[in-house]
Design a protein around this motif. Structure first.
Motif, mmCIF file in Angstrom:
data_model
loop_
_atom_site.group_PDB
_atom_site.id
_atom_site.type_symbol
_atom_site.label_atom_id
_atom_site.label_comp_id
_atom_site.label_asym_id
_atom_site.label_seq_id
_atom_site.Cartn_x
_atom_site.Cartn_y
_atom_site.Cartn_z
ATOM 1 N N ARG A 131 0.852 -1.187 0.000
ATOM 2 C CA ARG A 131 0.000 0.000 0.000
ATOM 3 C C ARG A 131 0.886 1.236 0.000
ATOM 4 N NH1 ARG A 131 -4.294 1.878 4.729
ATOM 5 N NH2 ARG A 131 -4.929 3.830 3.720
ATOM 6 N N LEU A 132 0.630 2.126 -0.960
ATOM 7 C CA LEU A 132 1.375 3.376 -1.057
ATOM 8 C C LEU A 132 0.560 4.487 -0.413
ATOM 9 C CD1 LEU A 132 3.756 5.054 -2.256
ATOM 10 C CD2 LEU A 132 2.355 5.337 -4.316
ATOM 11 N N SER A 133 1.186 5.210 0.514
ATOM 12 C CA SER A 133 0.501 6.330 1.162
ATOM 13 C C SER A 133 1.347 7.585 1.042
ATOM 14 C CB SER A 133 0.219 6.012 2.632
ATOM 15 O OG SER A 133 1.405 5.677 3.320
ATOM 16 N N ARG A 134 0.666 8.714 1.003
ATOM 17 C CA ARG A 134 1.326 10.006 0.843
ATOM 18 C C ARG A 134 0.974 10.903 2.025
ATOM 19 N NH1 ARG A 134 -0.738 8.082 -3.831
ATOM 20 N NH2 ARG A 134 0.588 8.053 -5.709
ATOM 21 N N ASN A 135 1.978 11.524 2.577
ATOM 22 C CA ASN A 135 1.786 12.468 3.674
ATOM 23 C C ASN A 135 2.634 13.692 3.386
ATOM 24 O OD1 ASN A 135 1.272 13.795 6.030
ATOM 25 N ND2 ASN A 135 2.408 12.381 7.351
ATOM 26 N N GLY A 136 2.009 14.683 2.728
ATOM 27 C CA GLY A 136 2.769 15.846 2.289
ATOM 28 C C GLY A 136 3.741 15.433 1.197
ATOM 29 N N GLY A 137 5.004 15.742 1.380
ATOM 30 C CA GLY A 137 6.021 15.365 0.396
ATOM 31 C C GLY A 137 6.642 14.019 0.668
ATOM 32 N N GLN A 138 6.177 13.338 1.728
ATOM 33 C CA GLN A 138 6.750 12.043 2.089
ATOM 34 C C GLN A 138 5.846 10.903 1.622
ATOM 35 O OE1 GLN A 138 9.857 11.373 3.781
ATOM 36 N NE2 GLN A 138 9.249 9.461 2.796
ATOM 37 N N HIS A 139 6.453 9.883 1.005
ATOM 38 C CA HIS A 139 5.723 8.717 0.544
ATOM 39 C C HIS A 139 6.246 7.481 1.276
ATOM 40 C CE1 HIS A 139 5.135 11.656 -2.610
ATOM 41 N NE2 HIS A 139 4.197 10.920 -3.164
ATOM 42 N N SER A 140 5.345 6.560 1.560
ATOM 43 C CA SER A 140 5.765 5.331 2.234
ATOM 44 C C SER A 140 4.989 4.143 1.691
ATOM 45 C CB SER A 140 5.558 5.456 3.749
ATOM 46 O OG SER A 140 4.196 5.675 4.044
ATOM 47 N N LEU A 141 5.582 2.973 1.841
ATOM 48 C CA LEU A 141 4.965 1.716 1.440
ATOM 49 C C LEU A 141 4.763 0.863 2.684
ATOM 50 C CD1 LEU A 141 7.102 0.855 -1.715
ATOM 51 C CD2 LEU A 141 4.631 1.233 -1.734
ATOM 52 N N THR A 142 3.624 0.188 2.750
ATOM 53 C CA THR A 142 3.377 -0.743 3.847
ATOM 54 C C THR A 142 2.896 -2.070 3.272
ATOM 55 O OG1 THR A 142 1.132 0.128 4.112
ATOM 56 C CG2 THR A 142 2.848 1.041 5.535
ATOM 57 N N LEU A 143 3.157 -3.140 4.006
ATOM 58 C CA LEU A 143 2.778 -4.479 3.557
ATOM 59 C C LEU A 143 2.241 -5.242 4.753
ATOM 60 C CD1 LEU A 143 2.827 -6.637 1.254
ATOM 61 C CD2 LEU A 143 5.069 -7.313 2.138
ATOM 62 N N ALA A 144 1.044 -5.789 4.615
ATOM 63 C CA ALA A 144 0.448 -6.592 5.678
ATOM 64 C C ALA A 144 0.907 -8.038 5.532
ATOM 65 C CB ALA A 144 -1.077 -6.510 5.606
ATOM 66 N N GLN A 145 1.766 -8.487 6.400
ATOM 67 C CA GLN A 145 2.250 -9.863 6.503
ATOM 68 C C GLN A 145 3.132 -10.280 5.332
ATOM 69 O OE1 GLN A 145 -1.330 -12.196 7.275
ATOM 70 N NE2 GLN A 145 -1.031 -11.930 9.475
ATOM 71 N N ARG A 146 2.561 -10.471 4.139
ATOM 72 C CA ARG A 146 3.363 -10.913 3.001
ATOM 73 C C ARG A 146 2.705 -10.455 1.703
ATOM 74 N NH1 ARG A 146 2.548 -17.461 2.543
ATOM 75 N NH2 ARG A 146 3.942 -17.124 0.776
ATOM 76 N N PHE A 147 3.494 -10.496 0.625
ATOM 77 C CA PHE A 147 2.938 -10.166 -0.687
ATOM 78 C C PHE A 147 1.914 -11.228 -1.084
ATOM 79 C CE2 PHE A 147 7.095 -7.971 -0.917
ATOM 80 C CZ PHE A 147 6.660 -6.712 -1.318
ATOM 81 N N ARG A 148 1.034 -10.861 -2.011
ATOM 82 C CA ARG A 148 0.067 -11.825 -2.542
ATOM 83 C C ARG A 148 0.218 -11.893 -4.056
ATOM 84 N NH1 ARG A 148 -3.465 -7.397 -1.162
ATOM 85 N NH2 ARG A 148 -4.268 -6.403 -3.080
ATOM 86 N N GLY A 149 0.005 -13.068 -4.601
ATOM 87 C CA GLY A 149 0.187 -13.295 -6.024
ATOM 88 C C GLY A 149 -0.754 -12.461 -6.869
ATOM 89 N N ALA A 150 -0.282 -12.055 -8.045
ATOM 90 C CA ALA A 150 -1.104 -11.245 -8.954
ATOM 91 C C ALA A 150 -0.509 -11.308 -10.355
ATOM 92 C CB ALA A 150 -1.183 -9.792 -8.472
ATOM 93 N N ARG A 151 -1.276 -10.851 -11.311
ATOM 94 C CA ARG A 151 -0.839 -10.753 -12.702
ATOM 95 C C ARG A 151 -0.619 -9.284 -13.033
ATOM 96 N NH1 ARG A 151 -2.265 -13.105 -18.080
ATOM 97 N NH2 ARG A 151 -2.826 -11.392 -19.480
ATOM 98 N N HIS A 152 0.492 -8.994 -13.730
ATOM 99 C CA HIS A 152 0.787 -7.597 -14.060
ATOM 100 C C HIS A 152 1.410 -7.521 -15.451
ATOM 101 C CE1 HIS A 152 1.471 -3.393 -13.428
ATOM 102 N NE2 HIS A 152 2.783 -3.498 -13.542
ATOM 103 N N TRP A 153 1.021 -6.481 -16.190
ATOM 104 C CA TRP A 153 1.530 -6.243 -17.546
ATOM 105 C C TRP A 153 1.978 -4.787 -17.612
ATOM 106 C CZ3 TRP A 153 -1.108 -8.821 -22.310
ATOM 107 C CH2 TRP A 153 -0.351 -8.577 -23.469
ATOM 108 N N PRO A 154 3.254 -4.491 -17.362
ATOM 109 C CA PRO A 154 3.724 -3.101 -17.348
ATOM 110 C C PRO A 154 3.795 -2.504 -18.743
ATOM 111 C CG PRO A 154 5.561 -4.602 -17.042
ATOM 112 C CD PRO A 154 4.315 -5.448 -17.035
ATOM 113 N N ASP A 155 3.984 -1.186 -18.784
ATOM 114 C CA ASP A 155 4.027 -0.463 -20.057
ATOM 115 C C ASP A 155 5.224 -0.866 -20.898
ATOM 116 O OD1 ASP A 155 1.809 0.921 -19.224
ATOM 117 O OD2 ASP A 155 2.920 2.676 -18.540
ATOM 118 N N TYR A 156 6.347 -1.148 -20.252
ATOM 119 C CA TYR A 156 7.566 -1.464 -20.981
ATOM 120 C C TYR A 156 8.440 -2.385 -20.149
ATOM 121 C CZ TYR A 156 9.513 2.231 -17.978
ATOM 122 O OH TYR A 156 9.885 2.997 -16.910
#
Length: 431
Positions: free
Chosen positions: A139-164
């Motif tokens: 989870r990406l959160s923004r607080n003013g100019g500061q950004h942070s990432l959080t993860l609950a327990q572990r990653f979960r599988g998913a499918r992704h197709w990036p632009d490049y």
């Protein structure tokens, strides 16, 4: 900053053993954070980015045993103390983004750095990394100019197709998906040799990955990874660099452990400039005294060209070495950088030698070769292979040249000057 003092005009000849691949060892070092068991790596290049990562590990309490002379290190993160981490990742290295996935897996939260950088090739965006990590459950959160990432327990599988195809984003995906719950699929994955090597090491640590070397990775997450012992492959960038140095100076250079399985297209790029590369087992050789001349294409109304793009295209990082050769070759050739908009910003420095180059746009240049060149003083950009290319041209010209601010070369080439002297070069660092 350090300058290279070059007395050129001498053929460089001899045999070189290349160092381990910088672009392999950095993500592999980051991946060691995914296990609490010891990991031993051999053929590790003694470069500044490795030192920064190891210092970072030690500051967090990890066990680090590093023997630069033997190119061997062992790390164990069982004693990694998350409370020690201030939130700032190693400064001055673009590869610090490769810590995102393993640190999230280990810590559960991470403040995004404002100091991640690499070289001057152009904008190096974080968006592809954040998209992948969010898709896998962060989870990406923004607080003013500061950004942070959080993860609950572990990653979960998913499918992704990036632009490049992004090398580092693919590597972040592989590290995150390895310990995710369920299956993950990345379409449009990068497949460079160093991406393949990271995936192979992860498999050696217990990961389940299929599609290595293709544009689609399928990863079934596992509960834990183990340690192990691994040897880093030779750096194909360094292999090409020393072969090109032999060609541009008219000498005979042999490079051991040359990874001939990666050279089909690279060898054809050399051939377009009149350079034959021979392979004897796992040793590559550039014969002495070859005439540099641009090969005419079969279709007469087309300009000869070398195009660089994500693997399996010609590697974009090696384009500067080919441009240096083209400045010496008879004929005209166009170079097309399909990745970085800042890849040709150093052409005015090459022109100081007398090279004739037309910049069409940020991605294309045309080199009119075999113009009279003369020694001079040039300023190297913060681009590893561009600094090397400026040295190549200087080494081919009789007389003294100076390549200023060339120490970015040390980010990828340990013992660069020592290897050059072994080949007969007259060159030294001036700090």
């Amino acid at each position: 900053m350090a300058d290279l003092i070059v007395n050129g005009g001498k053929p460089l000849s001899g045999t070189i053993t290349p160092s381990g691949n910088k672009n392999s060892v950095l993500p592999i070092l980051c991946a060691t954070l995914l296990t609490d068991e010891p990991v031993t790596l051999r053929n590790v290049p003694n470069i500044t980015d490795v030192e920064k990562l190891l210092r970072f590990f030690a500051e967090q309490g990890s066990y680090v045993s590093w023997n630069p002379a033997a190119c061997t290190l062992t790390v164990c993160h069982k004693t990694f103390d998350t409370a020690q981490l201030s939130g700032e990742l190693p400064a001055g290295m673009r590869s610090s983004v490769l810590l995102f996935a393993p640190l999230l897996q280990r810590m559960g939260s991470l403040r995004l750095p404002t100091n991640a950088k690499g070289c001057s090739l152009g904008i190096r965006e974080l968006d592809p990394h954040l998209e992948i990590l969010e898709k896998l459950g962060a989870r990406l959160s923004r607080n003013g100019g500061q950004h942070s990432l959080t993860l609950a327990q572990r990653f979960r599988g998913a499918r992704h197709w990036p632009d490049y195809m992004s090398v580092t984003a693919t590597e972040n995906f592989a590290m995150a998906a390895t310990l995710a719950k369920g299956q993950s699929v990345l379409i449009n994955a990068a497949s460079e040799p160093h991406v393949q090597e990271l995936c192979q090491v992860l498999v050696g640590m217990g990961a389940q990955i299929t599609g290595i070397g293709t544009s689609q990775l399928v990863i079934d997450g596992v509960e834990r990874l183990r340690g192990g012992e691994f040897t880093i492959h030779s750096d194909h960038h360094e292999i090409v660099t020393f072969l090109a140095l032999g060609a541009i100076t008219g000498g005979e250079v042999r490079v051991r452990h040359s990874l001939p399985q990666h050279f089909d297209l690279i060898g054809r790029a050399f051939a377009k400039l009149g350079v034959a590369i021979e392979h004897e087992g796992d040793t590559a050789r550039v014969p002495a005294g070859q005439r540099l001349a641009v090969a005419a294409p079969f279709t007469p109304n087309l300009l000869p060209r070398i195009e660089a793009a994500p693997w399996p295209y010609f590697p974009v990082d090696l384009l500067p070495c080919m441009i240096a050769l083209a400045a010496r070759a008879e004929g005209t050739v166009m170079f097309w950088n399909k990745v970085y908009e800042g890849g040709f910003g150093w052409m005015h420095e090459l022109a100081k030698f007398g090279a004739h180059i037309v910049v069409s746009d940020p991605h294309r240049v045309t080199v009119f070769g075999a113009r009279p060149l003369h020694p001079t003083v040039v300023d190297a950009p913060y681009i590893i292979r561009a600094a090397v290319a400026l040295y190549m041209v200087a080494a081919s010209i009789p007389g003294q040249s100076i390549v200023k601010n060339a120490d970015t070369i040390r980010r990828a080439h340990p013992n660069f000057v020592e290897n050059l002297r072994h080949l007969g070069a007259e060159v030294e660092w001036r700090e």
